[in-house]
Design a protein around this motif. Sequence first.
Motif, PDB file in Angstrom:
ATOM      1  N   GLN A  56      19.295  37.928  57.488  1.00 40.73           N
ATOM      2  CA  GLN A  56      19.391  36.523  57.104  1.00 40.73           C
ATOM      3  C   GLN A  56      18.240  35.721  57.688  1.00 40.73           C
ATOM      4  OE1 GLN A  56      20.076  33.568  58.904  1.00 40.73           O
ATOM      5  NE2 GLN A  56      20.452  32.257  57.117  1.00 40.73           N
ATOM      6  N   ILE A  57      17.864  36.034  58.903  1.00 41.79           N
ATOM      7  CA  ILE A  57      16.746  35.307  59.523  1.00 41.79           C
ATOM      8  C   ILE A  57      15.444  35.639  58.796  1.00 41.79           C
ATOM      9  CG2 ILE A  57      15.475  34.901  61.668  1.00 41.79           C
ATOM     10  CD1 ILE A  57      18.008  35.679  63.196  1.00 41.79           C
ATOM     11  N   ILE A  58      15.281  36.889  58.375  1.00 40.00           N
ATOM     12  CA  ILE A  58      14.085  37.262  57.609  1.00 40.00           C
ATOM     13  C   ILE A  58      14.053  36.515  56.276  1.00 40.00           C
ATOM     14  CG2 ILE A  58      12.965  39.136  56.360  1.00 40.00           C
ATOM     15  CD1 ILE A  58      13.886  41.037  58.572  1.00 40.00           C
ATOM     16  N   THR A  59      15.162  36.529  55.551  1.00 38.96           N
ATOM     17  CA  THR A  59      15.236  35.828  54.273  1.00 38.96           C
ATOM     18  C   THR A  59      14.866  34.358  54.436  1.00 38.96           C
ATOM     19  OG1 THR A  59      16.998  37.313  53.514  1.00 38.96           O
ATOM     20  CG2 THR A  59      16.768  35.232  52.356  1.00 38.96           C
ATOM     21  N   THR A  60      15.459  33.732  55.444  1.00 38.09           N
ATOM     22  CA  THR A  60      15.238  32.307  55.674  1.00 38.09           C
ATOM     23  C   THR A  60      13.803  32.029  56.094  1.00 38.09           C
ATOM     24  OG1 THR A  60      17.552  32.108  56.337  1.00 38.09           O
ATOM     25  CG2 THR A  60      16.092  30.301  56.959  1.00 38.09           C
ATOM     26  N   THR A  61      13.243  32.897  56.924  1.00 39.04           N
ATOM     27  CA  THR A  61      11.870  32.697  57.378  1.00 39.04           C
ATOM     28  C   THR A  61      10.885  32.860  56.229  1.00 39.04           C
ATOM     29  OG1 THR A  61      12.488  33.502  59.580  1.00 39.04           O
ATOM     30  CG2 THR A  61      10.150  33.388  59.078  1.00 39.04           C
ATOM     31  N   ILE A  62      11.115  33.831  55.355  1.00 42.03           N
ATOM     32  CA  ILE A  62      10.260  33.965  54.171  1.00 42.03           C
ATOM     33  C   ILE A  62      10.294  32.682  53.352  1.00 42.03           C
ATOM     34  CG2 ILE A  62      10.026  35.109  51.939  1.00 42.03           C
ATOM     35  CD1 ILE A  62      10.864  37.725  53.291  1.00 42.03           C
TER      36      ILE A  62
END
Length: 313
Positions: A40-46
């Motif tokens: 989720q953090i990766i998705t949001t950071t992208i």
Amino acid sequence: MTKLTILSAALLTAVSATTALAEVESLDPIKLTTHDWTGQIITTTIMGEVLKKAGYNVEYVQADYIAQFAGLKTGDLHVAMEIWETTGREAMDDATNSGNVVNMGSTGMDAVEEWWYPAYMEKVCPGLPDWKALNDCAAEFATPETAPMGRYLGGPVTWGGFDDERVEALEMDFEVVHAGTDAALFAELESAYQREAPIVLWIYSPHWATAKYDGKFVQFPPYSAECYSDPSVGMNPDAAYDCGKPTGPIWKVAWTGVADKWPGAADAIKAFDIDNDAMGTLVGRVDLDGESIDAVVADWMANNEANWSSWIK
């Protein structure tokens, strides 16, 4: 370089910056929520980094997965990039029904979250993956703390999922023990798998675990919306949640004011798309290979510019 050239370069930079800022509708920060699992953090950071490329001001705000909807309804929070059909549908529907939150479409990923066991457990519990076999073999999954009940290792309490209710409704001889964090959940799986120790636990996909470990999801009675809402539906006429978890898309949601205040950003959020395989690889690079989320996202951005740049055209 002459003073005139330096001055010209400085003026060009200032004009370019002003033009970029003029293209966005507001410089107020768009608040994207982050939670307690790597994907989720990766998705949001992208998403956040793409919005920054378009000139928007982005702020990442740590928030509880379910409780965040209160902030999304009021506009104190603006965007949540992963609402899983498996665990977040009820909270999402409640929020969208309020008229203050809008579903921005699928992320491109499909969610599976369910009880999972390593393949070696079939040696001691041959009826698997049928859920009824778990009761016959409950003692094989027991720990000193839960014996004679079997132990099911659930995700952090904040993830929802109704595991406690499912155990009660299906009269399973199991005790639900919640892992404190996502990292703790998979650390315990790794430890058990290396020793071929008994374990049944919450696994979700997209994630690297389903590729790294040999195992299967438990097969519960098929999910239906009525099973969750109507106790008379399902195996136990007196209890809801007597079925498996739903599967389906991972959704993006936003405060309704996002489209009014930052319409270009709203279009980009709707356009965001990534698949399970790509996300599983990114999560593995962080969780298994020890790379930082920022480094993994930066690498993805560098190698997928043709993709993400289309989101902000």
